[in-house]
Design a protein around this motif. Structure first.
Motif, short mmCIF file in Angstrom:
data_model
loop_
_atom_site.label_atom_id
_atom_site.label_comp_id
_atom_site.label_asym_id
_atom_site.label_seq_id
_atom_site.Cartn_x
_atom_site.Cartn_y
_atom_site.Cartn_z
N ALA A 271 -0.25 8.71 -6.93
CA ALA A 271 -1.05 7.54 -7.27
C ALA A 271 -0.28 6.60 -8.19
CB ALA A 271 -2.36 7.97 -7.93
N ILE A 272 0.42 7.17 -9.17
CA ILE A 272 1.22 6.35 -10.09
C ILE A 272 2.35 5.67 -9.34
CG2 ILE A 272 2.76 6.45 -12.10
CD1 ILE A 272 1.04 8.79 -13.12
N VAL A 273 3.05 6.40 -8.47
CA VAL A 273 4.16 5.83 -7.70
C VAL A 273 3.64 4.71 -6.81
CG1 VAL A 273 5.87 6.29 -5.92
CG2 VAL A 273 5.54 7.93 -7.77
N TRP A 274 2.48 4.91 -6.18
CA TRP A 274 1.90 3.89 -5.31
C TRP A 274 1.68 2.59 -6.07
CZ3 TRP A 274 -2.53 0.94 -5.00
CH2 TRP A 274 -2.81 0.36 -3.78
N VAL A 275 1.11 2.70 -7.28
CA VAL A 275 0.85 1.51 -8.10
C VAL A 275 2.16 0.85 -8.50
CG1 VAL A 275 -0.08 0.70 -10.30
CG2 VAL A 275 -1.36 2.37 -8.96
N LEU A 276 3.15 1.63 -8.92
CA LEU A 276 4.43 1.06 -9.36
C LEU A 276 5.15 0.33 -8.23
CD1 LEU A 276 5.81 3.98 -11.60
CD2 LEU A 276 4.94 1.76 -12.36
N VAL A 277 5.11 0.89 -7.03
CA VAL A 277 5.78 0.23 -5.89
C VAL A 277 5.10 -1.10 -5.58
CG1 VAL A 277 6.31 0.41 -3.43
CG2 VAL A 277 6.60 2.40 -4.90
N ARG A 278 3.77 -1.11 -5.60
CA ARG A 278 3.05 -2.34 -5.30
C ARG A 278 3.28 -3.41 -6.36
NH1 ARG A 278 -1.09 -2.68 -1.64
NH2 ARG A 278 -0.79 -4.89 -2.14
N VAL A 279 3.42 -3.00 -7.62
CA VAL A 279 3.57 -3.95 -8.72
C VAL A 279 4.99 -4.52 -8.78
CG1 VAL A 279 3.60 -4.17 -11.24
CG2 VAL A 279 1.71 -3.00 -10.11
N THR A 280 6.00 -3.68 -8.48
CA THR A 280 7.39 -4.08 -8.71
C THR A 280 8.02 -4.84 -7.56
OG1 THR A 280 8.12 -1.89 -7.94
CG2 THR A 280 7.82 -2.21 -10.33
N SER A 281 7.45 -4.79 -6.36
CA SER A 281 8.03 -5.54 -5.24
C SER A 281 6.95 -5.82 -4.21
CB SER A 281 9.18 -4.75 -4.60
OG SER A 281 8.71 -3.55 -4.03
#
Length: 440
Positions: A271-281
């Motif tokens: 869940a954390i990785v999903w959010v980070l990927v969406r936010v960073t690119s």
């Protein structure tokens, strides 16, 4: 190690040793320290690299190992003070370990690895497999082997002859054997070049002298099946090549169980990785890519996106490379920590993959590689895996030569597929992930 930390308490402990060990939880505390030291020894490859190449380097490695034990003590103190040793107890015990453990390694290397029960090998021929075996013998003396020399009608290059003495021609086998009395004869004759002394070899074999083909020793020592020596008839008539139905069924069962447990544990991280990927690119966090699975059947593998959107729009399908410009800053760390592959647990549950097996390749690459590399399609006889034998034994590679080496590991896995081998691979994968080996 137990003696070091128990002995340290006998030197600096405030109470008697009996009270500490049996009434104050001392044995459990020492066990925790010893376990952390053993983990450090494993992570620093001190169980796989037994040879002492540099005494200074060995001491440095043990300093790092004991530093990890101190770190484990610090982390444990946040959980429970009852898990940690006293300050002076830990310092004195670690000092004893730093003196005794490297000394034990020096003695083991000198008295056992370098001198005990060495097999003296006479090579008949000097093909590429023999050269790989000789290199491994020199790099890993723990195999307990030494090279008597080699026989060949054509002398090998000077570099090889410096490592293994040239003793004569193939026809000199019997007198050379009587002179040197080797423990084993390894046959590595090029098919078109040297004459195979069949009668002489048969006489020696009947007399009790071990005679082995170089491909067998290559597989035993390097944990790979040599493509150079592999023939279609070996695959056709061998009972050991090919998946066993029972082993495959067991693998499918524990792969599903491990994937379900892995998903439950990894869901917060995902869940954390999903959010980070969406936010960073810009773009979707998850993406699917077509891969080749069992029996050549194509499927979609799921991963967290680590590249910029439309990264291959111009280049087409290309291998990942070092410092790949298509990879996002976050994607670099996702690949390094292998977090981008967590969604593949869903592929395992669907039945497209197993936990352990050859890594699935893209159809574009499979088409090219199967034309260039013999027996490449044989790796599709079993389910592809999230991790595999090639992944823990070979670096990430983007060349045909690296692909050939990884295929040799895959064929070895195909030949020896079992629950015990899979558990070994899973155990070592944790170290590969933790130390970021081979990722790109």
């Amino acid at each position: 190690m137990f003696a070091c930390y128990i002995g340290a308490y006998a030197l600096v402990g405030p109470d008697s040793l009996d009270i500490f060990l049996f009434y104050d939880g001392g044995m459990e505390r020492v066990l925790f320290v010893v376990a952390s030291v053993l983990l450090g020894v494993y992570l620093n490859d001190l169980y796989s690299e037994l040879r002492v190449i540099s005494r200074l380097r060995l001491v440095q490695q043990y300093c790092l190992v004991l530093g990890m034990a101190f770190l484990a003590q610090s982390l444990a103190s946040y959980v429970s003070k009852d898990m940690v040793l006293g300050r002076w107890h830990m310092m004195v015990g670690s000092g004893l370990a730093l003196a005794i453990l490297p000394a034990w390694r020096f003695a083991y290397d000198l008295l056992f690895i370098r001198s005990h029960n060495r097999q003296r090998i006479l090579f008949l021929g000097a093909n590429n497999l023999v050269k790989a075996i000789v290199k491994t013998i020199h790099e890993k003396p723990q195999f307990g082997m030494s090279c008597v020399g080699y026989l060949s009608d054509v002398q090998a290059e000077e570099e090889f002859t410096r490592q293994v003495p040239y003793l004569g021609q193939v026809c000199d086998l019997l007198p050379i054997y009587e002179e040197h009395k080797p423990s084993m004869i390894v046959v590595g004759l090029p098919e078109q070049r040297d004459r195979m002394p069949l009668q002489e070899l048969l006489d020696l074999r009947v007399a009790g002298v071990p005679v082995e083909d170089s491909s067998y020793l290559y597989e035993t020592m390097l944990w790979r099946v040599s493509l150079e020596a592999l023939r279609p008839s070996q695959l056709l008539f061998s009972n050991s090549i090919g998946p066993n139905a029972r082993n495959l069924a067991i693998q499918r069962l524990y792969s599903t169980v491990i994937s379900l447990i892995g998903l439950l544990i990894a869901l917060p991280v995902m869940a954390i990785v999903w959010v980070l990927v969406r936010v960073t690119s810009p773009g979707k966090a998850l993406y699917s890519q077509r891969r080749v699975g069992i029996n050549g059947k194509e499927f979609f593998v799921y991963k967290f996106r680590s590249m910029y959107i439309d990264a291959e729009a111009r280049t087409g399908a290309v291998w990942a490379q070092k410092n790949d410009p298509r990879v996002t800053p976050l994607g670099y760390w996702l690949r390094k920590l292998r977090l981008d592959e967590l969604p593949q647990f869903f592929n395992v549950i669907r039945g497209d993959m197993a936990i352990v097996g050859p890594r699935p390749e893209r159809p574009e690459f499979v088409k090219v590689l199967s034309e260039k590399i013999p027996f490449y399609n044989q790796r599709h006889a079993i389910l592809p895996g999230i991790t595999g034998w090639a992944q823990i034994n070979h670096k990430y590679g983007d060349t045909v030569e690296d692909t050939i080496t990884k295929l040799e590991y895959d064929l070895y896995y195909l030949k020896h597929l079992s629950l015990s081998l899979d558990m070994y691979i899973i155990f070592h994968t944790a170290k590969v992930m933790l130390l970021s080996k081979g990722s790109q």
